[in-house]
Design a protein around this motif. Structure first.
Motif: not given
Length: 306
Positions: A72-75, A114-119, A160-164
């Motif tokens: 959460e501190l970006g590290k 998820m935050e790194q957009d690697i679902p 996030q994968l858009e598999e709604y």
């Protein structure tokens, strides 16, 4: 109780370490991550070489909580190193006493992915967590809480994968299993599932149903003082505002943005800050649009009078 000479008995190391890590978990939950790291460092420094399972568990928790704070501190790279160390040192199917620490580390790793957009990687991680620990019977509270968090993360990942469709199926199943149960874990699961159901409905284009679902989160949990629940309600209010903005319902969207700010109050928790920033930014943008529209209408009225 004091002994015969009036001195309090010494606190057992495992009891003290657990108390510190329970406090760290509460701080992670509320978003006060800067306070997490010193607590984790203290437990790690004292007990990292211990062979006592109860202390090894707290060391695993310390690494996981510290990794969550660092992410959460970006590290992120440092955070992943912490999660890898938990896996390397403490995961074994033959050591159930340590499973809680491993499970929370996997929860945190999933969140980072998820935050790194690697679902896709997040899906593999949470799937492995549930495979390892999801069927554990008579699990201790900490492990049950980690598994509950993972069950809520699963529809989140599918959203996030858009598999709604799958996200909707999973969130509705989770709601059916937990809704109405006063147990704190079930309340967490139900609230998270309700929010993910709303996002899935939004993704499927059922925006009216999504609005009802976002509203339900607010109605049910809007008065809950828990920092995590405050953030969840703020996220629901933001989801509602986004739907209204996208549907071009400017007056309703402005009201929705005001609701975010009102709910957060003058001193929002750290996890509410992104929603507050979102509301403040879009409040200004929509306010300008509404003012421009008002001026256009005034000009048209003057033309009609002529």
């Amino acid at each position: 109780m004091p002994d015969a000479e009036g001195a309090a008995p010494p606190v057992l190391p495992e009891v003290e370490a657990k108390a510190l890590m329970d406090r760290a978990r509460t701080l992670v939950r509320s978003g006060h991550v800067l306070e997490v790291i010193p607590l984790c460092d203290e437990v790690y420094r004292r007990h990292t070489t211990s062979r006592v399972p109860a202390l090894q568990l707290q060391v695993a928790r310390a690494l996981g909580h510290r990794g969550a704070a660092l992410s959460e501190l970006g590290k992120v790279v440092e955070a992943v190193i912490h999660f890898d160390e938990v896996e390397r040192r403490f995961w074994s199917p033959r050591k159930p006493a340590l499973w809680e620490g491993v499970a929370w580390s996997m929860v945190y790793r999933t969140c980072v992915l998820m935050e790194q957009d690697i679902p896709q990687q997040a899906l593999r991680c949470v799937g492995e967590l549930l495979r390892r620990f999801g069927s554990s019977e008579s699990a201790p509270e900490g492990l049950r809480n980690a598994v509950g968090a993972a069950r809520v993360l699963l529809p989140n990942v599918y959203n996030q994968l858009e598999e709604y469709e799958e996200a909707l199926r999973l969130s509705e199943a989770l709601l059916e299993a937990s809704d109405g149960d006063p147990d704190p874990l079930k309340v967490d699961m139900a609230s998270g599932a309700l929010l993910q159901r709303a996002h899935a409905l939004q993704g499927l284009g059922h925006w009216e149903e999504a609005l009802e679902c976002f509203d339900a989160v607010d109605v049910r949990y809007g008065e809950d003082p828990d920092p995590r629940m405050r953030a969840l309600v703020s996220a629901a209010l933001m989801g509602r505002a986004l739907v209204l903005i996208r549907e071009g319902m400017v007056p309703e969207a402005l009201s929705g943005l005001d609701a975010i700010l009102e709910h957060a109050g003058p001193h929002p928790y750290p996890r509410q800050r992104p929603m507050v920033d979102f509301a403040q930014f879009h409040r200004e943008e929509l306010g300008r649009e509404a003012e421009e529209e008002r001026k256009k209408m005034e000009r048209r009225k003057k033309q009609w009078r002529k």
